[in-house]
Write a protein that holds these residues in place. Structure first.
Motif, PDB file in Angstrom:
ATOM      1  N   ALA A   1      -6.173   5.167   5.459  1.00 16.44           N
ATOM      2  CA  ALA A   1      -5.497   4.112   4.696  1.00 16.44           C
ATOM      3  C   ALA A   1      -6.139   2.751   4.939  1.00 16.44           C
ATOM      4  O   ALA A   1      -6.236   1.920   4.023  1.00 16.44           O
TER       5      ALA A   1
ATOM      6  N   LEU B   1      -4.747  10.488   7.749  1.00 19.81           N
ATOM      7  CA  LEU B   1      -4.455   9.681   6.571  1.00 19.81           C
ATOM      8  C   LEU B   1      -4.142   8.237   6.959  1.00 19.81           C
ATOM      9  O   LEU B   1      -4.476   7.300   6.228  1.00 19.81           O
ATOM     10  N   HIS B   2      -3.487   8.056   8.125  1.00 17.34           N
ATOM     11  CA  HIS B   2      -3.216   6.704   8.593  1.00 17.34           C
ATOM     12  C   HIS B   2      -4.518   5.945   8.850  1.00 17.34           C
ATOM     13  O   HIS B   2      -4.641   4.766   8.518  1.00 17.34           O
TER      14      HIS B   2
ATOM     15  N   GLN C   1       1.257   3.664   0.636  1.00 15.23           N
ATOM     16  CA  GLN C   1       2.010   4.921   0.701  1.00 15.23           C
ATOM     17  C   GLN C   1       1.559   5.759   1.895  1.00 15.23           C
ATOM     18  O   GLN C   1       2.385   6.329   2.610  1.00 15.23           O
ATOM     19  N   TRP C   2       0.248   5.841   2.101  1.00 15.50           N
ATOM     20  CA  TRP C   2      -0.279   6.607   3.230  1.00 15.50           C
ATOM     21  C   TRP C   2       0.171   6.008   4.561  1.00 15.50           C
ATOM     22  O   TRP C   2       0.477   6.730   5.501  1.00 15.50           O
ATOM     23  N   ALA C   3       0.206   4.684   4.610  1.00 13.05           N
ATOM     24  CA  ALA C   3       0.575   4.013   5.855  1.00 13.05           C
ATOM     25  C   ALA C   3       2.039   4.263   6.220  1.00 13.05           C
ATOM     26  O   ALA C   3       2.414   4.159   7.395  1.00 13.05           O
TER      27      ALA C   3
ATOM     28  N   LEU D   1      -9.362   2.745   2.751  1.00 13.81           N
ATOM     29  CA  LEU D   1      -9.295   3.146   1.348  1.00 13.81           C
ATOM     30  C   LEU D   1      -9.625   1.992   0.411  1.00 13.81           C
ATOM     31  O   LEU D   1     -10.402   2.145  -0.536  1.00 13.81           O
TER      32      LEU D   1
ATOM     33  N   ALA E   1      -2.846   3.136  -0.419  1.00 11.18           N
ATOM     34  CA  ALA E   1      -2.994   2.911   1.013  1.00 11.18           C
ATOM     35  C   ALA E   1      -1.648   2.595   1.659  1.00 11.18           C
ATOM     36  O   ALA E   1      -1.357   3.052   2.779  1.00 11.18           O
TER      37      ALA E   1
END
Length: 230
Positions: free
Chosen positions: A197, A193-194, A181-183, A200, A179
């Protein structure tokens, strides 16, 4: 004076295929497929190679038998007197839990479509889809797609859990790292994806799996559920 090597005591009770499969499953669950050797099995069972070969042909035969046993028990636990949709959901969840508890099964079932465990899964899924009045010509694709989803997601989930266990990382920490990494991704390029995250870390694997089953069933019924075999 040289001393003789101490021999492993031989078992005095009868050795059965069921006991061999049960012991092999214990080894597989504890240490994975690489740990399952005939030497390890003879040591655990206090028997010789000849006695094993009387019941199983080789390691491949043993792996298939162990997978068949686990899958058979998972399917037996499912009540068949419910509505077809609920039976399918229960069947899918029972298989998900069984594969999660026995991570080696995912790789074993991918060895080929002729395995008895796969045949039983396909037959059970097809039976329930037929009870939903899915036309005969649509059963092959529908049952195959649903089975691939169940085994694929369950197998991947179990593999991820095994990797985390091998690395000594728990699920919460692993998801938090993903999460994070996605942020850090560019929100203009990865806006979804943000948003994902943030959810997740709190998502439940079983609930998400069942959500996918519901999507599959809704799609199958929408496209093919005409209430008759035409």
């Amino acid at each position: 004076m040289a001393t003789k090597a101490r021999r492993t005591p031989r078992r005095t009770d009868a050795l059965s295929r069921e006991l061999i499969v049960e012991t092999a499953t214990q080894i597989l669950d504890a240490d994975g497929e690489d740990a399952l050797t005939l030497r390890a099995l003879t040591g655990r069972l206090s028997t010789g190679y000849g006695a094993l070969y009387h019941h199983v042909a080789n390691k491949g035969d043993l792996l298939a038998a162990a997978a068949d046993d686990v899958i058979a028990r998972a399917m037996t636990d499912v009540a068949t007197d419910a509505e077809p949709r609920e039976t399918l959901r229960a069947l899918a969840l029972s298989l998900f839990d069984a594969i999660n508890a026995h991570p080696w099964i995912g790789a074993q079932l991918s060895q080929g479509p002729w395995q008895p465990a796969l045949l039983e899964i396909y037959e059970s899924i097809g039976e329930q889809l037929q009870a939903l009045h899915i036309p005969e010509q649509a059963l092959f694709d529908s049952a195959g797609a649903l089975m691939n989803y169940i085994l694929g997601v369950a197998g991947q989930n179990a593999a991820n859990a095994r990797v985390r266990a091998d690395k000594g990382v728990d699920r919460t920490a692993a998801l938090a790292a993903v999460a994070a990494q996605w942020a850090r991704l560019d929100p203009a390029r990865y806006p979804r994806l943000h948003k994902a995250a943030a959810r997740l870390g709190e998502h439940d694997d079983r609930r998400q799996f069942l959500a996918g089953i519901d999507l599959f069933l809704a799609g199958i019924e929408t496209v093919h559920g005409q209430g008759e075999d035409d």
